[in-house]
Design an enzyme around this catalytic site. Structure first.
Site, PDB file in Angstrom:
ATOM      1  N   SER A   1      44.698  27.530  37.653  1.00 22.72           N
ATOM      2  CA  SER A   1      43.391  27.436  38.308  1.00 22.72           C
ATOM      3  C   SER A   1      42.558  26.349  37.638  1.00 22.72           C
ATOM      4  O   SER A   1      42.814  25.982  36.489  1.00 22.72           O
ATOM      5  CB  SER A   1      42.645  28.763  38.178  1.00 22.72           C
ATOM      6  OG  SER A   1      42.203  28.940  36.850  1.00 22.72           O
ATOM      7  N   ASP A   2      41.553  25.856  38.342  1.00 21.34           N
ATOM      8  CA  ASP A   2      40.539  25.061  37.659  1.00 21.34           C
ATOM      9  C   ASP A   2      39.766  26.038  36.771  1.00 21.34           C
ATOM     10  O   ASP A   2      39.921  27.251  36.861  1.00 21.34           O
ATOM     11  CB  ASP A   2      39.624  24.340  38.659  1.00 21.34           C
ATOM     12  CG  ASP A   2      38.979  23.102  38.016  1.00 21.34           C
ATOM     13  OD1 ASP A   2      38.877  23.067  36.771  1.00 21.34           O
ATOM     14  OD2 ASP A   2      38.572  22.182  38.745  1.00 21.34           O
ATOM     15  N   PHE A   3      38.913  25.494  35.886  1.00 24.54           N
ATOM     16  CA  PHE A   3      38.386  26.317  34.796  1.00 24.54           C
ATOM     17  C   PHE A   3      37.219  27.213  35.220  1.00 24.54           C
ATOM     18  O   PHE A   3      36.470  26.893  36.130  1.00 24.54           O
ATOM     19  CB  PHE A   3      37.977  25.405  33.647  1.00 24.54           C
ATOM     20  CG  PHE A   3      39.166  24.932  32.832  1.00 24.54           C
ATOM     21  CD1 PHE A   3      40.380  24.660  33.443  1.00 24.54           C
ATOM     22  CD2 PHE A   3      39.079  24.772  31.463  1.00 24.54           C
ATOM     23  CE1 PHE A   3      41.475  24.242  32.714  1.00 24.54           C
ATOM     24  CE2 PHE A   3      40.166  24.352  30.723  1.00 24.54           C
ATOM     25  CZ  PHE A   3      41.371  24.089  31.349  1.00 24.54           C
TER      26      PHE A   3
END
Ligand code: BGC
Length: 690
Positions: free
Chosen positions: A253-255
């Site tokens: 995932s992105d953060f």
């Protein structure tokens, strides 16, 4: 590359690493079968603890972000770090931003840059590099447009794949942000509504190209696509990426706000939550125990993670720290800085500046004296030094006297140039004006208006009125409007954010030590109104089929400077188009050749572009689309042949009702050109698909 710690269980992991093909798959399956649910779920999340989070708040990307890893079993963690303008850790080489590198259209150069970044990442303890950003900027004002290679899927795919090739000799490459991430200020919530054909043909092909190149990982985007957050978007992750494309690697995932749920994300196809356990971890364990997430979903994710780690684990080698920003990499930063400059206008031979004809040169503008390498968000690179435009010009000026005026007061700037031989006005943007949008920082964001500041325009006009040799240098991460001032100046050069050697690259081009050869990777419009509607705060937006040069063609609009456009200090002549066959089958291919001659007296690189048109199509298609490009170096008086392979499948459209790609049996146009502008399409031919 990833080396597990010695432990009893480590033998099992070593055996996985040592094995290959089906044998490896069997060993991974056995290993996964023997792992506890707790151990499996731990593989599926970042492990950034509170202390590291605190350090990251002060100095982001201080350490690689770790994910998974199991000492007892000998499985190493992933060690992720950011790019794409260099390695975001330590004092790394800072290359020109990706948009600038897109302007080189040079696969080989990009691959070499990828290698350098891979080496520097390894030398700083990272093995997973988030430096392959291939989002398509539907509107060039997207704040992070500088992190991507341009507006065209073919260019994006080829440059992204080149970066993957270079990087993966040393580290795992992470391709991001999947998908349709191209508004910065609403990235955490915007819902991009898009029809299936547009998604498949316009916004995804470049991701597929990187996946086909063997990219280890894909990072899901923050935004929603057609109602679903990307990290839990089953259609994007399971149907398309893992299903249709057969991607065998891992999805992270992105953060922070990149993962929004436990069950939907796991079922949707997310393998790793970054950078810490929030929705995965205990919540995921509970969901499996309750039966809302079948354990086989976890097993599949862990299999992908272990497979990816094992695939890259043997990539050994010694990576001493003195390879970071070493001479070879700095030379490459200089080479790419020279190569990315795009000359938009050059009347009456204003450029190059000839040292033997000049006595005094005035360099104007605050940005002339500033190390300005772009965004300061996650892509920030901290190089050992940055050569400013002024420093670069001074270093190459020889006996020419170089003065600097900050341009705060346009009339003082005009006075300063009245007895000079030429003026270089450096204007544009910084990280304050465009870049990643981080909620608590007042910087970055999107540029809804692509115009320069009024003060920059006033400065250009004042200087242009005082000298007939006013050269405007634009510093920006994407398109800029020029209509308000363009006619008043004889020369315009786009310098982008050209990295730590940017000032040297700029000066080499200004003084004619290097021939400018960059071409625009995005359209520079005449006005904001020519672009698709852009609302940087939108909670919902529709992405239509047309953007960039395809939209200009469709609407019959004339841009200020078209996609693929750039001038040189020499003239190239195009001749002798050869198409290997008049016809091909739906699974066939043809070879297209053309000769490029350098008719000037300076060697240089010409970016030759191949476009295809669909005059006989039964459906709505763009007037023309880029289907190939090559960058050839041609000496004065020399003729070089460029050759393109064009496969019928490259001409396919996505048939939504059939859920399949189709190649129309029809007549196609072929154009070889020096830009996408009609008058720059120098050679034309046709062929048929049976
Ligand atoms: C950015 C990503 C980046 C990640 C980790 C996010 O905010 O969107 O591009 O890789 O942070 O730093």
């Amino acid at each position: 590359m990833i080396v597990g710690r010695k432990s009893e269980g480590g033998k099992g992991w070593q055996a996985v690493v040592e094995s290959e093909g089906e044998e490896r798959e069997r060993r991974i399956a056995a290993m996964v079968a023997g792992m506890s649910l707790h151990d499996k779920v731990r593989e599926m999340a970042g492990t950034t603890n509170l202390l590291k989070q605190a350090v990251m708040l002060i100095r982001y990307n201080r350490f690689p972000f770790l994910a998974g890893g199991n000492r007892r079993l000998g499985i190493p963690p992933l060690r992720f770090t950011d790019g794409p303008r260099g390695v975001a850790l330590g004092r790394s080489t800072c290359f020109p931003v990706s948009m600038a590198r897109g302007a080189t259209f040079d696969r080989d150069l990009e691959e070499r840059i990828g290698e350098a970044m891979g080496i520097e990442a390894r030398a700083q303890g990272s093995d997973f590099f988030g430096g392959v950003c291939v989002n398509l900027p539907r509107h060039p004002g997207w704040g992070r447009a500088q992190e991507t290679f341009g507006e065209d899927p073919c260019l994006l795919g080829e440059m992204g794949a080149s970066m993957v090739r270079g990087l993966q000799r040393h580290v795992m490459a992470c391709v991001k942000h999947y998908a349709c991430n191209s508004i910065e200020e609403s990235r955490f919530f915007v819902d991009v509504r898009i029809d299936e054909r547009t998604l498949r043909e316009v916004y995804l092909p470049h991701f597929k190209r990187c996946v086909d190149e063997g990219a280890a990982g894909v990072m899901s985007a923050y935004n929603k696509v057609s109602g679903w957050y990307c990290a839990q978007n089953r259609h994007l992750l399971r149907d398309i990426l893992k299903g249709d494309w057969g991607f065998a690697g891992l999805v992270m995932s992105d953060f922070l706000w990149g993962t929004r749920s436990t069950v939907y994300a796991a079922l949707g196809g997310l393998d790793i939550e970054m950078p810490l356990r929030r929705y995965f971890g205990r919540r995921l364990e509970r969901a499996v125990r309750k039966g809302t997430v079948p354990e086989k979903v976890v097993d599949e994710a862990v299999t992908r993670i272990l497979r990816t780690k094992a695939r890259f684990a043997k990539r050994g080698g010694v990576y001493p720290r003195d390879m970071i920003a070493c001479k070879e990499h700095v030379d490459l930063a200089f080479e790419s800085a020279c190569r990315c400059m795009v000359l938009l206008k050059n009347e009456a031979g204003t450029l190059p500046l000839r040292r033997d004809e000049l006595k005094r040169l005035v360099v104007i503008g605050k940005l002339a004296d500033r190390g300005n390498i772009g965004d300061k968000g996650s892509s920030r690179v901290r190089p050992p030094y940055v050569v400013t435009p002024l420093q670069g010009i001074r270093a190459r000026a020889g006996s020419v006297e170089v003065d600097h005026v900050d341009g705060e007061d346009p009339s003082l700037a005009a006075d300063a140039v009245s007895d000079a031989d030429a003026a270089v006005v450096v204007v544009g943007f910084t990280a304050r004006d465009e870049g990643e949008s981080i909620p608590y920082m007042k910087a970055g964001g999107d540029r809804e208006d692509l115009g320069l500041r009024d003060s920059d325009i006033a400065l250009i006009k004042a200087v242009a009125a005082a000298t007939d040799r006013c050269i405007v240098v634009l510093v920006a991460g994407s398109a800029v409007l020029t209509a308000d001032w363009r006619d008043e100046v004889p020369a315009i050069l786009v310098a982008w954010y050209a990295g730590m050697e940017g000032g040297n690259g700029l000066a080499a081009v200004l003084f004619g030590d290097e021939n400018p050869c960059g071409k625009l990777p995005v359209v520079f419009p005449e006005s904001n109104g020519q672009l698709p509607f852009f609302d940087k705060k939108a909670s919902s937006v529709e992405y239509g089929y047309y953007h960039g040069y395809r939209l200009f063609d469709k609407e019959g609009e004339e841009p200020a400077f078209p996609f693929g456009y750039g001038l040189h200090y020499t003239e190239y002549q195009y001749s002798n188009l050869r198409v290997s066959a008049r016809e091909m089958g739906a699974d066939g291919s043809i070879t297209v050749k053309a000769d490029i001659s350098n008719r000037g007296d300076m060697a240089g690189c010409e970016i030759v572009q191949l476009y295809v048109g669909y005059p006989a199509s039964g459906i709505d298609r763009p007037l023309k689309e880029l289907k190939g490009f090559d960058c050839v170096r041609v000496e004065p008086g020399e003729t070089r042949t460029v050759s393109f392979e064009l496969a019928a499948r490259d001409l396919a459209y996505y048939d939504v009702s059939a859920g399949a790609w189709r190649v129309e049996a029809a007549e196609y146009d072929i154009f070889i050109g020096s830009s996408s502008r009609l008058s720059d399409l120098r050679l034309e031919g046709t062929f048929r698909v049976r």
